[in-house]
Write a protein that holds these residues in place. Structure first.
Motif, PDB file in Angstrom:
ATOM      1  N   ASP A  36     -42.681 -45.774  21.582  1.00  0.00           N
ATOM      2  CA  ASP A  36     -43.182 -44.664  22.287  1.00  0.00           C
ATOM      3  C   ASP A  36     -42.807 -43.547  21.573  1.00  0.00           C
ATOM      4  N   ASN A  37     -41.950 -43.739  20.366  1.00  0.00           N
ATOM      5  CA  ASN A  37     -41.442 -42.405  19.581  1.00  0.00           C
ATOM      6  C   ASN A  37     -40.468 -41.793  20.246  1.00  0.00           C
ATOM      7  N   GLN A  38     -39.837 -42.284  21.214  1.00  0.00           N
ATOM      8  CA  GLN A  38     -38.625 -41.624  21.760  1.00  0.00           C
ATOM      9  C   GLN A  38     -37.178 -42.135  21.174  1.00  0.00           C
ATOM     10  N   SER A  39     -36.345 -41.208  21.068  1.00  0.00           N
ATOM     11  CA  SER A  39     -35.162 -41.657  20.631  1.00  0.00           C
ATOM     12  C   SER A  39     -34.385 -42.867  21.421  1.00  0.00           C
ATOM     13  N   LEU A  40     -33.729 -43.655  20.613  1.00  0.00           N
ATOM     14  CA  LEU A  40     -32.959 -44.908  21.496  1.00  0.00           C
ATOM     15  C   LEU A  40     -31.487 -44.388  21.264  1.00  0.00           C
ATOM     16  N   VAL A  41     -30.990 -44.316  22.415  1.00  0.00           N
ATOM     17  CA  VAL A  41     -29.550 -44.054  22.621  1.00  0.00           C
ATOM     18  C   VAL A  41     -28.765 -45.294  22.746  1.00  0.00           C
ATOM     19  N   GLY A  42     -27.796 -45.410  22.089  1.00  0.00           N
ATOM     20  CA  GLY A  42     -26.742 -46.485  22.088  1.00  0.00           C
ATOM     21  C   GLY A  42     -27.186 -47.875  21.441  1.00  0.00           C
ATOM     22  N   ALA A  43     -28.434 -47.660  20.570  1.00  0.00           N
ATOM     23  CA  ALA A  43     -28.879 -48.727  19.710  1.00  0.00           C
ATOM     24  C   ALA A  43     -27.910 -49.177  18.849  1.00  0.00           C
ATOM     25  N   SER A  44     -28.002 -50.317  18.205  1.00  0.00           N
ATOM     26  CA  SER A  44     -26.801 -50.656  17.436  1.00  0.00           C
ATOM     27  C   SER A  44     -27.418 -50.844  16.017  1.00  0.00           C
ATOM     28  N   VAL A  45     -26.905 -50.256  14.781  1.00  0.00           N
ATOM     29  CA  VAL A  45     -27.510 -50.533  13.481  1.00  0.00           C
ATOM     30  C   VAL A  45     -26.482 -51.034  12.622  1.00  0.00           C
ATOM     31  N   SER A  52     -21.111 -58.580  -1.692  1.00  0.00           N
ATOM     32  CA  SER A  52     -19.682 -58.528  -1.249  1.00  0.00           C
ATOM     33  C   SER A  52     -19.570 -59.354   0.464  1.00  0.00           C
ATOM     34  N   GLY A  53     -20.642 -59.243   0.880  1.00  0.00           N
ATOM     35  CA  GLY A  53     -20.905 -59.553   2.355  1.00  0.00           C
ATOM     36  C   GLY A  53     -19.998 -58.655   3.321  1.00  0.00           C
ATOM     37  N   SER A  54     -20.087 -57.381   2.875  1.00  0.00           N
ATOM     38  CA  SER A  54     -19.586 -56.314   3.827  1.00  0.00           C
ATOM     39  C   SER A  54     -20.315 -56.046   4.936  1.00  0.00           C
ATOM     40  N   VAL A  55     -19.912 -55.887   6.182  1.00  0.00           N
ATOM     41  CA  VAL A  55     -21.086 -55.414   7.081  1.00  0.00           C
ATOM     42  C   VAL A  55     -20.594 -54.022   7.712  1.00  0.00           C
ATOM     43  N   TYR A  56     -21.576 -53.328   7.989  1.00  0.00           N
ATOM     44  CA  TYR A  56     -21.112 -51.988   8.455  1.00  0.00           C
ATOM     45  C   TYR A  56     -22.085 -51.818   9.857  1.00  0.00           C
ATOM     46  N   THR A  57     -21.395 -51.385  10.875  1.00  0.00           N
ATOM     47  CA  THR A  57     -22.179 -51.330  12.072  1.00  0.00           C
ATOM     48  C   THR A  57     -21.575 -49.917  12.719  1.00  0.00           C
ATOM     49  N   THR A  58     -22.649 -49.488  13.680  1.00  0.00           N
ATOM     50  CA  THR A  58     -22.424 -48.323  14.382  1.00  0.00           C
ATOM     51  C   THR A  58     -23.628 -48.196  15.565  1.00  0.00           C
ATOM     52  N   LEU A  59     -23.173 -47.414  16.478  1.00  0.00           N
ATOM     53  CA  LEU A  59     -24.176 -47.277  17.526  1.00  0.00           C
ATOM     54  C   LEU A  59     -24.889 -45.728  17.280  1.00  0.00           C
ATOM     55  N   THR A  60     -25.993 -45.502  17.966  1.00  0.00           N
ATOM     56  CA  THR A  60     -26.601 -44.358  18.041  1.00  0.00           C
ATOM     57  C   THR A  60     -26.136 -43.413  18.779  1.00  0.00           C
ATOM     58  N   GLN A  61     -26.529 -42.041  18.634  1.00  0.00           N
ATOM     59  CA  GLN A  61     -25.625 -41.085  19.361  1.00  0.00           C
ATOM     60  C   GLN A  61     -26.833 -40.736  20.437  1.00  0.00           C
ATOM     61  N   ALA A  62     -26.567 -39.637  21.344  1.00  0.00           N
ATOM     62  CA  ALA A  62     -27.491 -39.275  22.415  1.00  0.00           C
ATOM     63  C   ALA A  62     -28.847 -39.026  22.022  1.00  0.00           C
ATOM     64  N   ASP A  63     -29.220 -38.594  20.855  1.00  0.00           N
ATOM     65  CA  ASP A  63     -30.182 -37.848  20.265  1.00  0.00           C
ATOM     66  C   ASP A  63     -30.970 -39.054  19.168  1.00  0.00           C
ATOM     67  N   GLY A  64     -30.348 -40.216  19.333  1.00  0.00           N
ATOM     68  CA  GLY A  64     -31.072 -41.433  18.564  1.00  0.00           C
ATOM     69  C   GLY A  64     -30.426 -41.423  16.849  1.00  0.00           C
ATOM     70  N   ARG A  65     -29.603 -40.451  16.862  1.00  0.00           N
ATOM     71  CA  ARG A  65     -29.180 -40.442  15.287  1.00  0.00           C
ATOM     72  C   ARG A  65     -27.965 -41.209  14.956  1.00  0.00           C
ATOM     73  N   PHE A  66     -27.890 -41.799  13.570  1.00  0.00           N
ATOM     74  CA  PHE A  66     -26.684 -42.469  13.413  1.00  0.00           C
ATOM     75  C   PHE A  66     -26.169 -41.936  12.062  1.00  0.00           C
ATOM     76  N   THR A  67     -24.925 -42.582  11.751  1.00  0.00           N
ATOM     77  CA  THR A  67     -24.328 -42.250  10.605  1.00  0.00           C
ATOM     78  C   THR A  67     -23.477 -43.527  10.075  1.00  0.00           C
ATOM     79  N   LEU A  68     -23.711 -44.086   8.843  1.00  0.00           N
ATOM     80  CA  LEU A  68     -22.681 -45.462   8.590  1.00  0.00           C
ATOM     81  C   LEU A  68     -22.130 -44.699   7.352  1.00  0.00           C
ATOM     82  N   SER A  69     -20.773 -44.258   7.364  1.00  0.00           N
ATOM     83  CA  SER A  69     -20.071 -43.902   6.286  1.00  0.00           C
ATOM     84  C   SER A  69     -19.092 -44.673   5.410  1.00  0.00           C
TER      85      SER A  69
END
Length: 72
Positions: A36-45, A52-69
């Motif tokens: 529905d084009n609404q931001s998803l809060v707490g979605a797993s990315v 290398s098999g390295s896995v990076y995970t994070t959760l989205t913020q209140a506005d649906g944004r995420f950063t993997l650093s």
């Protein structure tokens, strides 16, 4: 004497290039939205570096944004 001074200047000019070439990490930023084009809060990315098999995970913020650093 002038040649030694020239080499000194040349070495100083090359230092920033050598430092910049050492970066081996990256980051990904984005926004997760539902059907529905609404931001998803707490979605797993999750991102996987396949060689290398390295896995990076994070959760989205209140506005649906995420950063993997610091990714390979």
């Amino acid at each position: 004497m002038k040649f030694k001074r020239f080499l000194s200047y040349l070495a100083l000019l090359m230092v920033p290039m050598a430092i910049q070439a050492q970066v081996t990490t990256s980051s990904i930023t984005g926004t997760v939205r539902g059907s529905d084009n609404q931001s998803l809060v707490g979605a797993s990315v999750k991102a996987i570096h396949v060689p290398s098999g390295s896995v990076y995970t994070t959760l989205t913020q209140a506005d649906g944004r995420f950063t993997l650093s610091n990714m390979r």
